[in-house]
Each structure stands twice: as structure tokens, then as C-alpha cells.
Scaffold this motif. Sequence first.
Motif, PDB file in Angstrom:
ATOM      1  N   HIS A 195       1.048  -1.203  -0.303  1.00 57.36           N
ATOM      2  CA  HIS A 195       0.317   0.144   0.313  1.00 57.36           C
ATOM      3  C   HIS A 195       1.457   0.774   0.171  1.00 57.36           C
ATOM      4  CE1 HIS A 195      -2.043   3.578   1.932  1.00 57.36           C
ATOM      5  NE2 HIS A 195      -3.281   2.261   0.801  1.00 57.36           N
ATOM      6  N   ARG A 196       1.706   1.131   0.765  1.00 56.01           N
ATOM      7  CA  ARG A 196       2.386   2.881   1.182  1.00 56.01           C
ATOM      8  C   ARG A 196       3.278   2.132  -0.718  1.00 56.01           C
ATOM      9  NH1 ARG A 196       5.513  -0.916   4.184  1.00 56.01           N
ATOM     10  NH2 ARG A 196       7.266  -1.570   3.784  1.00 56.01           N
ATOM     11  N   GLU A 197       3.380   1.816  -1.509  1.00 58.01           N
ATOM     12  CA  GLU A 197       4.250   1.941  -3.042  1.00 58.01           C
ATOM     13  C   GLU A 197       3.568   2.230  -3.595  1.00 58.01           C
ATOM     14  OE1 GLU A 197       8.028  -1.717  -1.427  1.00 58.01           O
ATOM     15  OE2 GLU A 197       5.837  -2.328  -2.221  1.00 58.01           O
ATOM     16  N   MET A 198       2.383   2.816  -3.648  1.00 54.48           N
ATOM     17  CA  MET A 198       1.300   3.333  -4.749  1.00 54.48           C
ATOM     18  C   MET A 198       1.525   3.652  -5.391  1.00 54.48           C
ATOM     19  SD  MET A 198      -2.586   2.209  -2.960  1.00 54.48           S
ATOM     20  CE  MET A 198      -3.170   3.565  -3.426  1.00 54.48           C
ATOM     21  N   PHE A 199       2.335   4.482  -4.801  1.00 48.96           N
ATOM     22  CA  PHE A 199       2.539   6.054  -5.744  1.00 48.96           C
ATOM     23  C   PHE A 199       3.636   5.676  -7.101  1.00 48.96           C
ATOM     24  CE2 PHE A 199       6.259   5.114  -2.923  1.00 48.96           C
ATOM     25  CZ  PHE A 199       7.334   5.429  -3.920  1.00 48.96           C
ATOM     26  N   GLU A 200       4.071   4.626  -6.982  1.00 47.07           N
ATOM     27  CA  GLU A 200       5.176   3.918  -7.928  1.00 47.07           C
ATOM     28  C   GLU A 200       4.707   3.625  -9.285  1.00 47.07           C
ATOM     29  OE1 GLU A 200       7.795   0.664  -6.823  1.00 47.07           O
ATOM     30  OE2 GLU A 200       8.588   1.897  -4.826  1.00 47.07           O
ATOM     31  N   LEU A 201       3.130   3.696  -8.784  1.00 43.76           N
ATOM     32  CA  LEU A 201       1.953   3.787 -10.071  1.00 43.76           C
ATOM     33  C   LEU A 201       2.133   4.480 -11.336  1.00 43.76           C
ATOM     34  CD1 LEU A 201      -0.552   1.774  -8.737  1.00 43.76           C
ATOM     35  CD2 LEU A 201       1.105   0.613 -10.562  1.00 43.76           C
TER      36      LEU A 201
END
Length: 236
Positions: free
Chosen positions: A69-75
Amino acid sequence: MITEEIEEIAGRLINALGDHSESILYYPHPFGTDGFVVIFRDDVTSIVDLIAKAHLCVPSETPLYCLRHREMFELSLPVYSWVYLVNRHVHMVYWLKYEGKVLFGSDIRERLKLPAAPHLLLASHIGVSTHYLRSGVILDWLQHKRYLELIDTLEQQIKMLMATALLLHGHWNVTADTVAEQFEHFFPAPRLKKVWSEFRQLMASRSDDDEAQSKSALEAVRLFECFVRQLRSYAQ
């Protein structure tokens, strides 16, 4: 992708990963294969093993994104990789956010962030497209007389670049059939319009004669380079 295929893949993903996932989603894609996104909980530690399990649940040609969840910005970050990855990634987050379907867990679509600097997506796309075509396609296909394939590929890449450029205006809902008309509306620069007009004329006048095809392929390469040169000014 038809409903039955989506449901079958979703079932496999849920059975294998449901206990570790916050959300599992499906998204359509206008320029390629539809795909899936698995959002793992932030407390997941063995993510590499789970990603491997996820890939066993989908066909090898189906795009799959797996993140905590905390890595969603990578999308929404630019990608500098092979052109087929860029082609499918640039628009993915837009279609996931606005046209995606939640298959399992919570609806995280409102939390998806769109690219803050679409011109960086365009710059990345231009760089990957030109590198890939110049180094791995154009010279090789000319040498092996794959003229018509080359022309078709250059047309496809021009349309893909048009679609990415439209993101500068927040316009994401396009297809291969509609992108050129909408691009001309938002990018009315005479030089861009002239290059695309000449490319369309070239496509309409293709011949079965080998020598004529060779000339057309060389002209298509010239027009592609002209298009990229003009478009690059918008990626600053």
C-alpha cells in the motif's frame, strides 16, 4: 478481456494472495493487454515470494503490478525501460483509477495519485521509443526488407506518443481509433499537423512493389523523426 477470463484469474489471485492483500483490481487498456494490480498490506514482509505466487496466477503475457500500500505512488512514476513496457504503463494508472474494477478487498482507486508532471512521462516515452526503434528496429527491418511491418510499427508508435502527449491536457480517455483526431485538436501546431498528414498519405498509398515499399519505409522513418523532433519541445 472477457468477463469469464477476468473472473478465472481473479479467483486464482484471491485464493493465493487474499490473506495478504488489501485490494486486487482489474483494469482495461486501450492500447494493449488488460491487466491486474495486487496491493499488499504494508505489514507483508515476504513480498518477493508473494509476487512470484501472483505471477503463477496470470498468463505470462498479462500485465501484473504488485505493490504494498505504501508503494502505490510508484504506479504514476515515469518508466524508462523497453518500449512495450512504457506503452502499457503510461496510461495504466488513469484507466485503473477511472475504469478499473475492484475484484477483492477495499476500493483504493480514490487513493491513486495521477502523475504530477505528465511532461516527464512524455520525455520518458520519447526517449524509450526513439532508442528502441533506432537501435533495434529501423536498421534491422530495412536490411531484412520488412518494409510494411516497419511502417505499421512507426504509425503505432506515433499514435502512442500522441496519447501520452494528450496527458499534458489531462486527456486520457483515448483509443487507437480516436487518438489522432484528438491530438490534432489539442496540438494544432502546423508542423505536427503537416507531418501526420504526410504519414497518413503514405499509409494510404502503399504499394506491393518492393522498391516502392523501400522508399515508403524510408519516408516513414523520416516522418517519424520529424514528428519526434517537434513533439520533444512539449516534454521540457
